[in-house]
Design an enzyme around this catalytic site. Structure first.
Site, PDB file in Angstrom:
ATOM      1  N   HIS A 118       0.819  -1.224   0.000  1.00 41.30           N
ATOM      2  CA  HIS A 118       0.000   0.000   0.000  1.00 41.30           C
ATOM      3  C   HIS A 118       0.846   1.265   0.000  1.00 41.30           C
ATOM      4  CE1 HIS A 118      -3.160  -2.904   0.700  1.00 41.30           C
ATOM      5  NE2 HIS A 118      -2.385  -3.408   1.634  1.00 41.30           N
ATOM      6  N   GLU A 168      -2.462   0.221   8.231  1.00 44.76           N
ATOM      7  CA  GLU A 168      -1.567  -0.821   7.733  1.00 44.76           C
ATOM      8  C   GLU A 168      -0.321  -0.227   7.087  1.00 44.76           C
ATOM      9  OE1 GLU A 168      -3.354  -3.284   4.764  1.00 44.76           O
ATOM     10  OE2 GLU A 168      -1.551  -4.495   4.475  1.00 44.76           O
ATOM     11  N   HIS A 199       2.527  -6.931   4.894  1.00 41.15           N
ATOM     12  CA  HIS A 199       1.172  -6.415   5.061  1.00 41.15           C
ATOM     13  C   HIS A 199       0.698  -6.664   6.483  1.00 41.15           C
ATOM     14  CE1 HIS A 199      -0.004  -5.809   0.733  1.00 41.15           C
ATOM     15  NE2 HIS A 199       1.123  -6.507   0.604  1.00 41.15           N
ATOM     16  N   GLU A 222       1.219 -11.433   6.313  1.00 42.01           N
ATOM     17  CA  GLU A 222       0.197 -10.652   7.021  1.00 42.01           C
ATOM     18  C   GLU A 222       0.554 -10.775   8.496  1.00 42.01           C
ATOM     19  OE1 GLU A 222      -2.137  -8.854   5.651  1.00 42.01           O
ATOM     20  OE2 GLU A 222      -2.670  -9.712   3.697  1.00 42.01           O
TER      21      GLU A 222
HETATM   22 ZN    ZN Z   1      -2.379  -5.231   2.711  1.00 39.79          ZN
END
Ligand code: ZN
Length: 290
Positions: free
Chosen positions: A118, A133, A186, A252
């Site tokens: 991102h 995030e 992430h 993640e």
């Molecule tokens: Zn993400």
């Protein structure tokens, strides 16, 4: 071939307000300046349309990407290089980080691409207390870069600041760099009304080295996240791990919406531990001891 037309593309920043883009053509190339179009597509990205370059084939210059655009009314030769600046190999230094205790690998042998997910207008997931995030992953990624560099590993970051970079340029940067590994970082999210859902998961697309990389990251992150469920190192079809040509994993590192994970992800000391965990996994896989 493009080298018959375009000799070099350079970018410069003479002062903080000005970006200078230089396209140096080979002698004899004729273009109509009024036909050329430069379009900003992100804070750090431009698309230059070179209408009238003629029917010459193209070769990439190693930076940015080249597209030929054909038009429905028969072939027309506008040529559109999308130029993405090569991210610095020297990440922004926030605070000195030593690599004490990290596995050793031969210095100067490896190149790793770290992809903070991102960025910029795309904050990724937003969780408890406005925890974003993008902030979590950029901080961890910059620290991973420093830690790996302290062990003599060269690092390319797909972004070093709060900018949005599309997925294809992240992948082409990695693929053109000849990197040994690609790791995308992430944090997960679910609806803000589900603070009960926490956990760590790491994805790979295919290949035993990718699987080993994903498992190593998963194990290391789990080890510093007591109580956070093990959602596994498993196959996923995310673009950045599907299209990269080197062993690749997407981590993640917890849920920004989880009541257990979110306070940890918001804590700079924990993010430092995450960086050490991810770096340890990468170094072990590079060194073949995982
Ligand atoms: Zn993400």
């Amino acid at each position: 071939m493009l080298f018959r037309s375009l000799r070099e593309v350079r970018i410069g920043r003479p002062d903080s307000q000005t970006t200078r883009l230089v396209l140096e053509f080979q002698p004899g190339v004729r273009l109509d300046p009024s036909q050329l179009r430069l379009v900003g597509t992100a804070r750090d990205r431009w698309r230059m349309e070179l209408v009238g370059l003629g029917g010459r084939a193209l070769t990439p210059l190693g930076e940015g990407s080249l597209e030929s655009v054909s038009v429905a009314s028969g072939w027309r030769p506008p040529v559109i290089p999308t130029w993405t600046p090569r991210p610095s190999e020297t990440p922004i230094s926030r605070r000195p980080l030593g690599g004490e205790g990290l596995p050793e690998v031969p210095r100067g042998r490896y190149l790793v691409v770290i992809d903070p997910g991102h960025g910029g207008p795309d904050p990724g997931a937003v969780g408890i207390g406005g925890l974003r995030e993008t902030d979590v992953v950029l901080d961890v990624a910059l620290q991973v870069a420093q830690l790996l560099q302290s062990r003599g590993v060269r690092v390319l970051l797909t972004r070093t600041t709060e900018v949005d970079v599309d997925l294809p340029p992240r992948v082409s940067l990695a693929n053109q760099s000849g990197a040994d590994l690609f790791v995308s970082l992430h944090a997960n999210a679910l609806d803000i009304s589900r603070p009960d859902v926490n956990g760590i998961e790491t994805f790979y697309f295919e290949g035993s080295r990718s699987q080993r990389l994903a498992q190593a990251i998963q194990d290391q992150v789990l080890a510093i996240s007591p109580g956070s469920p093990d959602r596994g190192a498993r196959q996923g079809r995310f673009f950045v791990i599907r299209r990269t040509i080197m062993p690749a994993a997407l981590a993640e590192m917890g849920f920004v919406t989880g009541s257990l994970d979110a306070p940890r992800l918001a804590d700079p000391a924990f993010r430092r531990r995450l960086a050490v965990a991810v770096s340890t996994a990468i170094l072990r896989v590079l060194g073949g001891s995982s």
